[in-house]
Scaffold this motif. Sequence first.
Motif, PDB file in Angstrom:
ATOM      1  N   ASN A 121       0.832  -1.216   0.000  1.00 59.88           N
ATOM      2  CA  ASN A 121       0.000   0.000   0.000  1.00 59.88           C
ATOM      3  C   ASN A 121       0.856   1.251   0.000  1.00 59.88           C
ATOM      4  OD1 ASN A 121      -2.364  -1.371   0.005  1.00 59.88           O
ATOM      5  ND2 ASN A 121      -2.810  -1.108   2.177  1.00 59.88           N
ATOM      6  N   ASP A 174       1.376   3.936  -3.501  1.00 60.76           N
ATOM      7  CA  ASP A 174       0.527   5.122  -3.350  1.00 60.76           C
ATOM      8  C   ASP A 174       1.377   6.394  -3.331  1.00 60.76           C
ATOM      9  OD1 ASP A 174      -1.328   7.048  -2.666  1.00 60.76           O
ATOM     10  OD2 ASP A 174      -2.405   5.743  -1.287  1.00 60.76           O
ATOM     11  N   PHE A 224       0.659   9.360  -2.841  1.00 62.43           N
ATOM     12  CA  PHE A 224       0.298  10.343  -1.816  1.00 62.43           C
ATOM     13  C   PHE A 224       1.344  10.389  -0.696  1.00 62.43           C
ATOM     14  CE2 PHE A 224      -2.016  11.060   2.258  1.00 62.43           C
ATOM     15  CZ  PHE A 224      -2.338  12.389   2.068  1.00 62.43           C
ATOM     16  N   TYR A 225       1.796   9.218  -0.283  1.00 64.75           N
ATOM     17  CA  TYR A 225       2.758   9.154   0.828  1.00 64.75           C
ATOM     18  C   TYR A 225       4.126   9.668   0.410  1.00 64.75           C
ATOM     19  CZ  TYR A 225      -1.003   6.487   2.856  1.00 64.75           C
ATOM     20  OH  TYR A 225      -2.238   6.119   3.318  1.00 64.75           O
ATOM     21  N   ARG A 228       4.566  11.967  -1.880  1.00 64.27           N
ATOM     22  CA  ARG A 228       4.410  13.434  -1.942  1.00 64.27           C
ATOM     23  C   ARG A 228       4.535  14.040  -0.544  1.00 64.27           C
ATOM     24  NH1 ARG A 228       0.223  12.495  -5.368  1.00 64.27           N
ATOM     25  NH2 ARG A 228      -1.374  13.100  -3.854  1.00 64.27           N
ATOM     26  N   THR A 281      -1.322  21.991   4.333  1.00 63.12           N
ATOM     27  CA  THR A 281      -0.087  21.570   4.996  1.00 63.12           C
ATOM     28  C   THR A 281      -0.016  20.049   4.999  1.00 63.12           C
ATOM     29  OG1 THR A 281      -0.175  23.520   6.412  1.00 63.12           O
ATOM     30  CG2 THR A 281       1.275  21.736   7.110  1.00 63.12           C
ATOM     31  N   LEU A 282       0.952  19.502   4.294  1.00 57.22           N
ATOM     32  CA  LEU A 282       1.101  18.050   4.192  1.00 57.22           C
ATOM     33  C   LEU A 282       2.406  17.653   4.875  1.00 57.22           C
ATOM     34  CD1 LEU A 282       0.014  15.399   3.036  1.00 57.22           C
ATOM     35  CD2 LEU A 282       1.091  15.955   0.870  1.00 57.22           C
ATOM     36  N   ASP A 291       2.324  13.849  10.556  1.00 61.52           N
ATOM     37  CA  ASP A 291       0.882  14.005  10.729  1.00 61.52           C
ATOM     38  C   ASP A 291       0.133  12.796  10.155  1.00 61.52           C
ATOM     39  OD1 ASP A 291      -1.176  15.507  11.755  1.00 61.52           O
ATOM     40  OD2 ASP A 291      -1.579  16.543   9.881  1.00 61.52           O
ATOM     41  N   TYR A 311       0.272  10.045  12.615  1.00 58.96           N
ATOM     42  CA  TYR A 311      -0.752  10.298  13.648  1.00 58.96           C
ATOM     43  C   TYR A 311      -2.126   9.864  13.141  1.00 58.96           C
ATOM     44  CZ  TYR A 311      -4.094  12.905  16.494  1.00 58.96           C
ATOM     45  OH  TYR A 311      -5.166  13.248  17.273  1.00 58.96           O
ATOM     46  N   GLU A 312      -2.457  10.265  11.919  1.00 54.89           N
ATOM     47  CA  GLU A 312      -3.777   9.936  11.361  1.00 54.89           C
ATOM     48  C   GLU A 312      -3.957   8.422  11.260  1.00 54.89           C
ATOM     49  OE1 GLU A 312      -6.052  11.995  10.995  1.00 54.89           O
ATOM     50  OE2 GLU A 312      -5.234  13.957  10.526  1.00 54.89           O
ATOM     51  N   ASP A 365      -9.066  11.838   5.559  1.00 54.38           N
ATOM     52  CA  ASP A 365      -7.714  12.185   6.011  1.00 54.38           C
ATOM     53  C   ASP A 365      -6.855  12.688   4.853  1.00 54.38           C
ATOM     54  OD1 ASP A 365      -8.181  11.683   8.649  1.00 54.38           O
ATOM     55  OD2 ASP A 365      -7.385   9.652   8.638  1.00 54.38           O
ATOM     56  N   ARG A 366      -7.049  12.115   3.669  1.00 51.02           N
ATOM     57  CA  ARG A 366      -6.307  12.566   2.502  1.00 51.02           C
ATOM     58  C   ARG A 366      -6.771  13.948   2.052  1.00 51.02           C
ATOM     59  NH1 ARG A 366      -4.249   8.516  -1.313  1.00 51.02           N
ATOM     60  NH2 ARG A 366      -3.566   6.806  -0.035  1.00 51.02           N
ATOM     61  N   SER A 396      -8.190  16.234   3.736  1.00 49.58           N
ATOM     62  CA  SER A 396      -7.812  17.271   4.709  1.00 49.58           C
ATOM     63  C   SER A 396      -6.345  17.648   4.591  1.00 49.58           C
ATOM     64  CB  SER A 396      -8.110  16.797   6.131  1.00 49.58           C
ATOM     65  OG  SER A 396      -7.251  15.737   6.497  1.00 49.58           O
ATOM     66  N   LYS A 397      -5.561  16.788   3.944  1.00 53.13           N
ATOM     67  CA  LYS A 397      -4.134  17.077   3.765  1.00 53.13           C
ATOM     68  C   LYS A 397      -3.842  17.594   2.358  1.00 53.13           C
ATOM     69  CE  LYS A 397      -3.036  15.329   7.793  1.00 53.13           C
ATOM     70  NZ  LYS A 397      -4.444  15.327   8.228  1.00 53.13           N
ATOM     71  N   ALA A 422      -4.995  16.307  -0.646  1.00 53.76           N
ATOM     72  CA  ALA A 422      -4.999  15.342  -1.764  1.00 53.76           C
ATOM     73  C   ALA A 422      -6.267  15.472  -2.591  1.00 53.76           C
ATOM     74  CB  ALA A 422      -4.900  13.929  -1.214  1.00 53.76           C
TER      75      ALA A 422
END
Lengths: 283, 384
Positions: free
Chosen positions: A51, A55, A57-58, A60, A230-231, A235, A238-239, B378-379, B381-382, B384
């Motif tokens: 995963n 992905d 997203f992680y 980035r 803010t990415l 965080d 935490y999520e 969660d995505r 809100s960040k 995405a």
Amino acid sequence: MARPYLLLSPAILSLALLMVAPVVFVLIYSFWLRTAEGLDVPAFQFGNWVNFFTDGFYWRALASTFKTALITTVICILLGYPTAYFLARAQIRNRGLLLFLMFLPFWVSYIIRTMSWINVLGKNGFVNAVLVGSGLIDEPMKLLYNDFSVIMGLVYFMLPYMIINVYVSLDGIDRNLESAARVLGCTPWQSFREVTLPLSLPGLGAGSLLCFVLAAGSYVTPRLLGGTDTLFFPDLIYEAIISQLDWPFGAVLSIVMLLALGLVIAVYNRFMNLSDVYRSFAR
Amino acid sequence: MTDQKRYERLLAAVQSGDIDRRSLLRIIGATAAAVGVTGGPMGLLTRKAMAAGVESIRFDGWGGIVSEAFHNNAFPQFTEKTGTKVVEGEFGDTDEFISLVKASQPGEYNVFLVSGVYDYFRFIKMGLADFVNEANIPNLDKLLPATLAAFRNESEGKLAAVPFDYGTTGIAYNRKYISDEEAQAGHKLLWDEKYKGKIGLYDGFQTRAWMSSLYTGQDPQGATDTAAMWEATRKQRDLVLKYWGSGQEFIDLMSKEEIILSDGWSGRVAFLQQNGHDIGFIDTAQAGFAWIEGLMVLKGSPMEAAEQLINFCIEPAVAIAIAEGQNYPPSLDPTKVELTEKVKKLPGFDPTGKFDNYIWEKASYWFDNQDAYKKEWDRISKGA
């Protein structure tokens, strides 16, 4: 032959119990499964890792975190070096007092200090009140809940680490070297560029490493001062753990963060000397 | 005069307005003349707690004014009566608290304030909760049947939590900038470009999915086009200054006018209003939903002491004092218990106790969708 290890055993044992063992547990956790109820089931599977790697997203988030940490570090260098230079070179009686004052804020909780920026940068905060009150601007500026406020908060927290590292380095330079450079015809700027700066680089490097690692691993500042764009990687950890109750995937993200920062430290150690980081605190 | 009589007289004095509730509790604490010290219907508390040999019990609740209300109006008096010390803790949201409980030993956490039937359901499903013996909580009779049924329906007729208060999620707006008439637009207001950069929203997947479902014309608890729902959330993100994570943060943002429009919780809005901020609030079907809070018992807790604490907290005098402190109406049945004017004026209060016009959350819907919704939210809100 066994004697050094005998003497080292308390330290080795402490490290094994307090550092290595928890990381091993987290690594094991990353292969576990999570049920729909949010419970963790012991297993050995690579789904969580797949995963992560598939992905974008992680990735980035990791890039964004490192970019912010880098900007923070550069600002700390620009602000910290002149300050440290002044502390080390100025003919002042109360140098110790100034150093003490620099660390005085550390007596207050980091969270409280971070939250105080809300009152400084807010719409009705100190900065906007002064600017609007003096007629320089008509409308309050948007200084809070964005990347600017996050970097501001991080710089505020990291700056003393940079200053103390550079100060220790500058303080250790033999002044006769600078005098010799001047005698040999260097201008003050040349003397600084050819003698002082190169000799203070270990301190600057150590300070930069500390700032970068602490900024990249920061969680409170982006959460309190960050906005909707803010990415920050910590965080996401935490999520995953707190919000999604997905501890196995949170473990994956934690290990990735550890490895990423470990890589930064390894690269630093390849070109600089990691022992300089400790030396700052040993003086 | 017996202590029971003294207690009844004190209550009568409060009800007639001779002394206020806070003074009542001070008197109770100071003179030890209230329930439980030497007699009365709650006199058993002392002996029971002592017999149970429980020195302390842990209670966790939402921070800020909620925790203050319990701290000021219940726990010292409970300790005075029973000898059992209440160790207080706080959490920012339920997810955070579940993580703490998951990582703890059974019995480390005892009683906490559960928000809504969805969260209640989660604790039941995760096997973290324990069921109370209702016979040990005589004050249950004074609670609203609808609130008791809401919890019982999720746990096969048994109770792992006792209803304590209720509240609503609605839309809060600063009247200095937004009129009551304009606010009638309800959830649509949260997508109004005019308020770009001045909107705050709760950082919770449930509220976000609810509002976005409304915005896209879907059933907030039965969305079929989730892609549209989340697209609306993304669209909204550009207008938002801050996703707030706690009631205290919401109060801070609203009071400093960093935001002038947000979804919010009725009790926190009441707090702002009481402190001189001209904040309007709508919680109609087109702007929000209602939820019940309960005192939930976790596995491994000293059950007898937990039941005593719960029974004490829902004693009308105590529950009303806490309600006034935290600004959420108590789950007491207004047909059986005389509530104060202050409680009757609280946002979200239902004088009938029937909740006819309230929309409650469906636990199963949120539980079934929680993984997908949380991950997506969660995505978003960040960024995405």
